[in-house]
Design an enzyme around this catalytic site. Structure first.
Site, PDB file in Angstrom:
ATOM      1  N   GLY A  16       0.834  -1.217   0.000  1.00 46.11           N
ATOM      2  CA  GLY A  16       0.000   0.000   0.000  1.00 46.11           C
ATOM      3  C   GLY A  16       0.858   1.252   0.000  1.00 46.11           C
ATOM      4  CG  ASN A  94       1.058   1.354   4.882  1.00 45.09           C
ATOM      5  OD1 ASN A  94       0.832   2.088   5.840  1.00 45.09           O
ATOM      6  ND2 ASN A  94       0.564   1.604   3.666  1.00 45.09           N
ATOM      7  CE1 TYR A 159      -8.053   0.148  10.099  1.00 46.58           C
ATOM      8  CE2 TYR A 159      -8.181   1.093  12.300  1.00 46.58           C
ATOM      9  CZ  TYR A 159      -7.553   0.997  11.076  1.00 46.58           C
ATOM     10  OH  TYR A 159      -6.414   1.743  10.820  1.00 46.58           O
ATOM     11  CE  LYS A 163      -4.919  -1.558  10.742  1.00 49.36           C
ATOM     12  NZ  LYS A 163      -3.694  -1.568   9.934  1.00 49.36           N
TER      13      LYS A 163
HETATM   14  P1  NAP Z   1      -5.037   5.234   2.753  1.00 49.49           P
HETATM   15  O1  NAP Z   1      -4.586   6.641   2.509  1.00 49.49           O
HETATM   16  O2  NAP Z   1      -6.449   4.889   2.519  1.00 49.49           O
HETATM   17  O3  NAP Z   1      -4.078   4.268   1.915  1.00 49.49           O
HETATM   18  C1  NAP Z   1      -4.267   2.876   1.982  1.00 49.49           C
HETATM   19  C2  NAP Z   1      -3.206   2.193   1.159  1.00 49.49           C
HETATM   20  O4  NAP Z   1      -3.423   0.783   1.259  1.00 49.49           O
HETATM   21  C3  NAP Z   1      -3.278   2.564  -0.307  1.00 49.49           C
HETATM   22  O5  NAP Z   1      -1.984   2.664  -0.834  1.00 49.49           O
HETATM   23  C4  NAP Z   1      -4.000   1.357  -0.925  1.00 49.49           C
HETATM   24  O6  NAP Z   1      -3.610   1.108  -2.264  1.00 49.49           O
HETATM   25  C5  NAP Z   1      -3.472   0.236  -0.055  1.00 49.49           C
HETATM   26  N1  NAP Z   1      -4.326  -0.946  -0.107  1.00 49.49           N
HETATM   27  C6  NAP Z   1      -5.601  -1.077   0.319  1.00 49.49           C
HETATM   28  N2  NAP Z   1      -6.036  -2.324   0.085  1.00 49.49           N
HETATM   29  C7  NAP Z   1      -5.003  -2.993  -0.500  1.00 49.49           C
HETATM   30  C8  NAP Z   1      -4.822  -4.320  -0.967  1.00 49.49           C
HETATM   31  N3  NAP Z   1      -5.797  -5.215  -0.892  1.00 49.49           N
HETATM   32  N4  NAP Z   1      -3.626  -4.660  -1.507  1.00 49.49           N
HETATM   33  C9  NAP Z   1      -2.625  -3.749  -1.597  1.00 49.49           C
HETATM   34  N5  NAP Z   1      -2.734  -2.489  -1.172  1.00 49.49           N
HETATM   35  C10 NAP Z   1      -3.909  -2.107  -0.628  1.00 49.49           C
HETATM   36  O7  NAP Z   1      -4.740   4.808   4.267  1.00 49.49           O
HETATM   37  P2  NAP Z   1      -3.604   5.259   5.290  1.00 49.49           P
HETATM   38  O8  NAP Z   1      -4.221   6.184   6.266  1.00 49.49           O
HETATM   39  O9  NAP Z   1      -2.372   5.664   4.580  1.00 49.49           O
HETATM   40  O10 NAP Z   1      -3.390   3.878   6.061  1.00 49.49           O
HETATM   41  C11 NAP Z   1      -2.215   3.084   5.934  1.00 49.49           C
HETATM   42  C12 NAP Z   1      -2.170   2.117   7.100  1.00 49.49           C
HETATM   43  O11 NAP Z   1      -2.116   2.850   8.319  1.00 49.49           O
HETATM   44  C13 NAP Z   1      -3.400   1.221   7.193  1.00 49.49           C
HETATM   45  O12 NAP Z   1      -3.021  -0.070   7.587  1.00 49.49           O
HETATM   46  C14 NAP Z   1      -4.219   1.890   8.276  1.00 49.49           C
HETATM   47  O13 NAP Z   1      -5.065   0.982   8.916  1.00 49.49           O
HETATM   48  C15 NAP Z   1      -3.127   2.402   9.186  1.00 49.49           C
HETATM   49  N6  NAP Z   1      -3.546   3.494  10.062  1.00 49.49           N
HETATM   50  C16 NAP Z   1      -4.017   4.661   9.549  1.00 49.49           C
HETATM   51  C17 NAP Z   1      -4.416   5.668  10.425  1.00 49.49           C
HETATM   52  C18 NAP Z   1      -4.935   6.992   9.946  1.00 49.49           C
HETATM   53  O14 NAP Z   1      -5.478   7.749  10.757  1.00 49.49           O
HETATM   54  N7  NAP Z   1      -4.776   7.349   8.683  1.00 49.49           N
HETATM   55  C19 NAP Z   1      -4.333   5.459  11.809  1.00 49.49           C
HETATM   56  C20 NAP Z   1      -3.853   4.255  12.285  1.00 49.49           C
HETATM   57  C21 NAP Z   1      -3.448   3.272  11.408  1.00 49.49           C
HETATM   58  P3  NAP Z   1      -4.645   1.286  -3.507  1.00 49.49           P
HETATM   59  O15 NAP Z   1      -5.137   2.697  -3.450  1.00 49.49           O
HETATM   60  O16 NAP Z   1      -3.790   0.992  -4.669  1.00 49.49           O
HETATM   61  O17 NAP Z   1      -5.739   0.288  -3.273  1.00 49.49           O
END
Ligand code: NAP
Length: 252
Positions: A16, A94, A159, A163
């Site tokens: 991701g 990620n 979720y 996690k």
């Molecule tokens: P995001 O902006 O929605 O990006 C998600 C990423 O994951 C994108 O690059 C997407 O790629 C990829 N992805 C989703 N499904 C996939 C799959 N089946 N195979 C490969 N890639 C996939 O989210 P983010 O906020 O950056 O989150 C990244 C990580 O941090 C996640 O695990 C999330 O749970 C964690 N996190 C985020 C937050 C927050 O507040 N943002 C807080 C705690 C933890 P495509 O677009 O190509 O599908």
């Protein structure tokens, strides 16, 4: 050697890596000298632009499409990395999604999609990565968990479970592979300013920020700095840990 390039010679896979936190991680690891495989599922343009940005600073990067929820596709991702760059030192699990709703409204599909994308993907990518790292007797596996997995969050049973699952996985695997010089850690971000929060209303965001002692969201780069540290040789004695990068939200 330039001490900023403390990952020079290392090869990383970031799942991701096309957007949000993964994008910031891919760029930071590359800035520190690592060659990076930028995985994406749907955002090919985003992934391509990350690779271009890395190449523009003189780094090495390659893009690989794989739905990491799919076991064979995830194996293909790890194989691509080893075939392309000849090695794999750092795996960053990620990729993640949310399908938020209260349990009475949550479909089996919402449950399964989140477990498969967030937790099963961590198994799918880590297993072939560990196979390679055990042979090389070196590795860094870092999974991006969440405070939601530590504290629980209403509307996120799927979720939070995925996690929390990543945290249990991290601790068990850390014990399994420590003797092979492989460290396994998780990072638990709080609220990070990315598209994953797009479904939150301004009122929900305001309420969320009230839970953060530092009273703001994180920038994706602030998660990436922690990943780069855990990937470095300076973090060689840290394994099985969950590093909170959450503005003080969880304080476990
Ligand atoms: P995001 O902006 O929605 O990006 C998600 C990423 O994951 C994108 O690059 C997407 O790629 C990829 N992805 C989703 N499904 C996939 C799959 N089946 N195979 C490969 N890639 C996939 O989210 P983010 O906020 O950056 O989150 C990244 C990580 O941090 C996640 O695990 C999330 O749970 C964690 N996190 C985020 C937050 C927050 O507040 N943002 C807080 C705690 C933890 P495509 O677009 O190509 O599908």
């Amino acid at each position: 050697m330039d001490e900023n390039l403390f990952l020079k010679g290392r090869v990383a896979v970031v799942t991701g890596g096309s957007r949000g936190i993964g994008r910031a991680i891919a760029l930071e690891l590359a800035r520190r000298g690592a060659s990076v495989v930028v995985n994406y599922n749907k955002s090919s343009e985003g992934a391509d632009s990350v690779v271009r940005e890395i190449q523009a600073i003189g780094g090495k990067a390659a893009v690989f499409q794989a739905d990491v929820a799919n076991t064979a596709a995830a194996q293909g991702l790890i194989k691509f990395c080893v075939d392309t760059f000849g090695d794999l030192h750092i795996l960053v699990n990620n990729a993640g999604i949310t399908r938020d709703t209260v349990i009475m409204m949550m479909s089996e599909l919402d449950w399964d999609a989140v477990q498969d994308t967030n937790l099963k993907s961590t198994f799918n990518c880590s297993k072939p990565a560990v196979k390679h790292m055990m042979r090389k007797r070196y590795g860094r596996i870092i999974s991006i968990s969440s405070v939601s997995g530590q504290m629980g969050n209403p509307g996120q049973t799927n979720y939070s479970a995925s996690k929390a699952g990543q945290i249990g996985f991290t601790k068990a695997l850390a014990r399994e592979v420590a003797s092979r010089n492989i460290t396994v850690n998780a990072i638990a971000p709080g609220f990070v300013d990315t598209e994953i929060l797009a479904n939150m209303t301004p009122e929900m965001l305001e309420a969320a920020i009230k839970m953060v002692p530092l009273a703001r969201m994180a920038k994706p780069e602030e998660i990436a700095y922690a990943v780069a540290f855990l990937a470095s040789d300076q973090a060689a004695y840290i394994t099985g840990q969950v590093l909170g990068v959450d503005g003080g939200m969880a304080m476990m």
